[in-house]
Write an enzyme that holds these catalytic residues in place. Structure first.
Site, mmCIF file in Angstrom:
data_model
loop_
_atom_site.group_PDB
_atom_site.id
_atom_site.type_symbol
_atom_site.label_atom_id
_atom_site.label_comp_id
_atom_site.label_asym_id
_atom_site.label_seq_id
_atom_site.Cartn_x
_atom_site.Cartn_y
_atom_site.Cartn_z
ATOM 1 N N PHE A 225 -68.321 5.870 59.405
ATOM 2 C CA PHE A 225 -67.241 4.912 59.707
ATOM 3 C C PHE A 225 -67.845 3.819 60.611
ATOM 4 C CE2 PHE A 225 -65.120 9.085 59.263
ATOM 5 C CZ PHE A 225 -64.171 8.820 58.282
ATOM 6 N N ASP A 247 -69.547 2.986 55.567
ATOM 7 C CA ASP A 247 -68.170 2.513 55.750
ATOM 8 C C ASP A 247 -67.592 2.221 54.373
ATOM 9 O OD1 ASP A 247 -66.619 1.386 58.471
ATOM 10 O OD2 ASP A 247 -65.836 0.562 56.593
ATOM 11 N N ALA A 275 -66.192 8.067 53.446
ATOM 12 C CA ALA A 275 -66.999 8.908 54.348
ATOM 13 C C ALA A 275 -66.880 10.390 54.003
ATOM 14 C CB ALA A 275 -66.568 8.667 55.787
ATOM 15 N N CYS A 335 -59.083 7.787 67.723
ATOM 16 C CA CYS A 335 -58.511 6.572 68.333
ATOM 17 C C CYS A 335 -56.992 6.584 68.182
ATOM 18 C CB CYS A 335 -59.125 5.310 67.750
ATOM 19 S SG CYS A 335 -58.862 5.119 65.991
HETATM 20 C C1 LIG Z 1 -62.753 2.935 64.395
HETATM 21 S S1 LIG Z 1 -63.570 1.940 63.203
HETATM 22 C C2 LIG Z 1 -65.266 2.221 63.583
HETATM 23 C C3 LIG Z 1 -65.808 1.330 64.695
HETATM 24 C C4 LIG Z 1 -67.297 1.344 64.857
HETATM 25 N N1 LIG Z 1 -67.793 2.659 65.190
HETATM 26 C C5 LIG Z 1 -67.778 0.327 65.896
HETATM 27 O O1 LIG Z 1 -68.313 0.726 66.959
HETATM 28 O O2 LIG Z 1 -67.619 -0.876 65.664
HETATM 29 C C6 LIG Z 1 -63.253 2.824 61.722
HETATM 30 C C7 LIG Z 1 -63.929 2.305 60.452
HETATM 31 O O3 LIG Z 1 -63.633 3.236 59.400
HETATM 32 C C8 LIG Z 1 -63.618 2.538 58.168
HETATM 33 N N2 LIG Z 1 -62.951 3.431 57.184
HETATM 34 C C9 LIG Z 1 -61.632 3.687 57.033
HETATM 35 N N3 LIG Z 1 -61.436 4.654 56.112
HETATM 36 C C10 LIG Z 1 -62.664 5.018 55.668
HETATM 37 C C11 LIG Z 1 -63.134 5.975 54.741
HETATM 38 N N4 LIG Z 1 -62.297 6.778 54.071
HETATM 39 N N5 LIG Z 1 -64.469 6.092 54.538
HETATM 40 C C12 LIG Z 1 -65.338 5.294 55.209
HETATM 41 N N6 LIG Z 1 -64.950 4.370 56.101
HETATM 42 C C13 LIG Z 1 -63.636 4.231 56.342
HETATM 43 C C14 LIG Z 1 -62.953 1.240 58.488
HETATM 44 O O4 LIG Z 1 -63.337 0.244 57.546
HETATM 45 C C15 LIG Z 1 -63.491 0.965 59.921
HETATM 46 O O5 LIG Z 1 -64.593 0.105 59.830
#
Ligand SMILES: C[S@@+](CC[C@H](N)C(=O)[O-])C[C@H]1O[C@@H](n2cnc3c(N)ncnc32)[C@H](O)[C@@H]1O
Length: 391
Positions: A225, A247, A275, A335
């Site tokens: 992610f 991601d 993911a 979060c």
């Molecule tokens: C909380 S953010 C991560 C922030 C990152 N760690 C940073 O420091 O900038 C969550 C991320 O999960 C991604 N996301 C949401 N559902 C997902 C999935 N099923 N598989 C992979 N990525 C996913 C979103 O696009 C987003 O970029």
């Protein structure tokens, strides 16, 4: 001013600085309220409790801005709070030119979020009552920050729940689509209009720094992610040999690739995938990593979603533990304030049992200090991370 009396028994919580009054807790109103108007909150007997604003259409009907009888809610108070929030950030030494300036209740300004990205600011109104102060807020931001531009992000939840007419776009000066900010010794490209949240996950700044202490040159690391590569870039910067960043969002990965180039780094493998599927595949192939960071989006937007979210977390922890080599590290984050630190610890305990891998907790991280949380409202501590070593 509209006078509100709360039901008996509610007053102690408000005297203890809890800033919300639920609709069901209102005993009487001096007249029919107008949406967003200022109120004086009193106990059932009429004694002063606080000043706030009201939205009779929503469950959290009143948000209190001042518990001081001598400090009613005026444009001057809003401006003073914004100046105080800025002074506090200046004292933080956060080692970045991007920070959260106003964190809603955390800065005694419920309904207002302001993030600063270098010479630009991004703001969001999340309540009807705060939205009524928009001109004052803008004026104070211009006076305090002297920014080149301010961008307003439309908060669609606020539109739906609070009935605000949300706006999206620049509200002061000019704001380029892409801005470069720095955090520690890395640069990040921020795309304010297209990006998630206000453009960047500022709240993970301290965790991005912490991961550096775990990575050794030559390590193999995984950022699950990854968004625009916050953890992956720090892993690479510390000399990791191989870094995989996963991601689901191609636009986020695209910015990640640009971030890598911007920092003169190379070799991060950017993977567009779900993911859950990707972790399953890594596990099936028997892959192992030295450091694994799993930072999912909020799976539980309300308490009814908690059981399903916990199943998701369990899956992530099981896969995460299986692909972390012995002596390696795994971090798991929530979060969502509905998924608590206790939930994370329980899920990790179950996962450790199921996969027969012993772990020890080496650290906990929380939203960074420019996102202060209210002691009386544990739910304002929304970001929690548990870091374990697989022993
Ligand atoms: C909380 S953010 C991560 C922030 C990152 N760690 C940073 O420091 O900038 C969550 C991320 O999960 C991604 N996301 C949401 N559902 C997902 C999935 N099923 N598989 C992979 N990525 C996913 C979103 O696009 C987003 O970029």
């Amino acid at each position: 001013m509209l006078q509100v009396r709360v039901k008996p028994g509610i007053e102690d919580r408000i005297r203890g600085f809890f800033p919300w009054v639920y609709r069901a807790e209102i005993a009487s109103l001096s007249r029919k309220p107008k949406k967003g108007e200022l109120v004086v909150v009193r106990d059932f007997g009429g004694k002063f409790l606080g000043y706030g604003y009201i939205n009779p259409d929503v469950s959290i009907a009143i948000r209190i801005l001042s518990f001081d009888k001598e400090e009613p809610v005026t444009p001057e108070l809003i401006k003073k709070r914004i100046r105080e929030a800025y002074d506090y950030r200046k004292r933080l030494y956060i080692n970045s030119n991007a920070f959260r300036l106003i964190h809603s209740e955390g800065d005694l300004l419920p309904g207002l979020i302001v993030d600063v990205y270098g010479e630009y600011a991004v703001l969001e109104f999340t309540t009807y009552g705060m939205n009524r102060f928009r001109e004052v807020v803008l004026e104070a931001l211009v006076e305090t920050l002297r920014p080149k531009g301010i961008y307003e992000k439309a908060n669609l939840t606020a539109q739906k729940v609070e009935g605000i007419k949300v706006r999206e776009g620049p509200v002061y000066g000019e704001v380029p689509d892409e801005i470069v900010i720095w955090e520690h010794d890395l640069k990040y490209l921020i795309n304010i209009p297209e990006g998630q949240k206000t453009g960047f996950f500022l709240d993970q700044r301290n965790a991005r720094k912490f991961v550096r202490s775990l990575v050794e040159p030559g390590d193999r690391c995984l950022d699950v992610f990854c968004h625009t590569g916050g953890f992956a870039l720090n892993m690479k910067k510390m000399g990791a040999d191989e870094v995989i960043a996963v991601d689901i969002s191609e636009p986020a990965l695209e910015v990640g690739r640009k971030n890598e180039e911007l920092n003169g780094l190379s070799g991060i493998e950017w993977v567009q995938a779900n993911a859950f599927d990707y972790l399953r595949e890594l596990d099936r192939r028997g892959e192992k990593f030295d450091v694994v960071v799993i930072d999912p989006p909020s799976f539980a937007k309300n308490k009814h979603a908690v059981p399903n979210a916990l199943r998701g977390y369990k899956e992530l922890c099981v896969r995460g533990l299986r692909i972390t080599r012995q002596g390696g590290y795994l971090a798991i984050f929530s979060c969502s304030f509905h998924i608590t630190e206790q939930h994370l610890l329980e899920v990790l305990t179950q996962a450790s049992y199921d996969v027969r891998r012993q772990v020890r907790v080496i650290a906990k991280t929380f939203q960074d200090k420019d996102h202060p949380w209210i002691l009386q409202m544990p739910n304002t501590l929304y970001l929690k991370g548990i870091w374990v070593e697989v022993v």
